[in-house]
Motif scaffolding. Sequence first.
Motif, mmCIF file in Angstrom:
data_model
loop_
_atom_site.group_PDB
_atom_site.id
_atom_site.type_symbol
_atom_site.label_atom_id
_atom_site.label_comp_id
_atom_site.label_asym_id
_atom_site.label_seq_id
_atom_site.Cartn_x
_atom_site.Cartn_y
_atom_site.Cartn_z
ATOM 1 N N MET A 9 0.849 -1.190 0.000
ATOM 2 C CA MET A 9 0.000 0.000 0.000
ATOM 3 C C MET A 9 0.885 1.242 0.000
ATOM 4 O O MET A 9 1.890 1.283 0.715
ATOM 5 N N ASN A 13 -1.235 6.363 2.004
ATOM 6 C CA ASN A 13 -2.501 5.652 2.238
ATOM 7 C C ASN A 13 -2.428 4.822 3.517
ATOM 8 O O ASN A 13 -3.389 4.756 4.286
ATOM 9 N N ARG A 14 -1.265 4.182 3.719
ATOM 10 C CA ARG A 14 -1.098 3.345 4.913
ATOM 11 C C ARG A 14 -1.196 4.194 6.182
ATOM 12 O O ARG A 14 -1.864 3.808 7.146
ATOM 13 N N GLY A 51 -2.757 7.047 6.474
ATOM 14 C CA GLY A 51 -4.148 7.481 6.604
ATOM 15 C C GLY A 51 -5.038 6.389 7.170
ATOM 16 O O GLY A 51 -5.885 6.651 8.037
ATOM 17 N N ASN A 52 -4.841 5.165 6.723
ATOM 18 C CA ASN A 52 -5.667 4.064 7.210
ATOM 19 C C ASN A 52 -5.400 3.760 8.679
ATOM 20 O O ASN A 52 -6.324 3.411 9.427
ATOM 21 N N ASP A 61 -8.505 -1.909 11.123
ATOM 22 C CA ASP A 61 -8.562 -1.555 9.702
ATOM 23 C C ASP A 61 -10.007 -1.221 9.350
ATOM 24 O O ASP A 61 -10.840 -2.112 9.192
ATOM 25 N N THR A 104 -11.127 0.474 6.613
ATOM 26 C CA THR A 104 -11.463 0.670 5.198
ATOM 27 C C THR A 104 -11.156 -0.547 4.331
ATOM 28 O O THR A 104 -11.120 -0.448 3.113
ATOM 29 N N THR A 138 -5.280 3.000 -9.489
ATOM 30 C CA THR A 138 -6.266 3.280 -8.457
ATOM 31 C C THR A 138 -7.219 4.372 -8.918
ATOM 32 O O THR A 138 -6.836 5.269 -9.671
ATOM 33 N N ASP A 183 -8.707 9.280 -5.227
ATOM 34 C CA ASP A 183 -7.735 10.317 -4.896
ATOM 35 C C ASP A 183 -7.483 10.273 -3.388
ATOM 36 O O ASP A 183 -8.421 10.362 -2.593
ATOM 37 N N PRO A 184 -6.211 10.129 -2.963
ATOM 38 C CA PRO A 184 -5.945 9.929 -1.543
ATOM 39 C C PRO A 184 -6.310 11.136 -0.679
ATOM 40 O O PRO A 184 -6.628 10.969 0.500
ATOM 41 N N GLY A 220 -9.663 10.534 1.167
ATOM 42 C CA GLY A 220 -9.374 10.410 2.587
ATOM 43 C C GLY A 220 -10.235 11.328 3.429
ATOM 44 O O GLY A 220 -10.703 10.944 4.515
#
Length: 231
Positions: A128, A132-133, A135-136, A153, A155, A206, A209-210, A214
């Motif tokens: 990932m 993104n990681r 953010g998650n 987790d 999402t 993908t 959009d992050p 997000g």
Amino acid sequence: MSEIDGHYDFGDVAVVMGTYNEEKAIGTVLDDIERVTDGEASVVCVDGSSDRTPEIAREKGAQVIEQEPQGYGVAVERALRAADRPVVVTTDCDDTYPMERLPTFLAEINDGADVVSGDRLSRGAETMPRFNRFGNHAFAVVASLLVGERVHDTTTGMRAYRKPIIDSIEWTENTGLSAELLIRPLCRGYDVREIEIDYAERAGETKLDPISGGAEIAGSILRVSLEERLA
């Protein structure tokens, strides 16, 4: 709040997904489902693609419901509602999730779980993107504080549900549906379990959009958690 309905096998399972221009990966995902479930699980794809994704899915035996692209949550919710089996598994169509773990998800349902959620982050999720990681992980911390229970987790796209739970809840989110599908059952006292899973590098580009995505997910986590706490 679990009600044990007996022992389920893959003939009782529907695997559902929203698909959008995933012709590079959809065939592999459907082949994996076919192999792991011995062809017993049904597959429902809600599709808004402009490439060959729906054609490939039909060739592989999936039920394809075509609609104009309206976002992740709209597609996944329609797929969830269209499933006609007592156990529903969500996944993504980009070949990131391990279909080999489907027996484990089903075993947890047979053990009494209402929702089984695949935790990508505890194993590192090195494929990932780093942003993104991060953010998650942040989403998981915020959700844990809001619902009063440790969540790893929020999402993940791979979960198993008892179908009556899906049908009994009014789902309101779009981009943040994956978080909502975890938070509402948790807040309502259902038996929700997380199991660690691997997460592979996606095939294709993908669509999320992050930054804007997000922000929408963060808003969904806050909104849904507060709605459930104030209900």
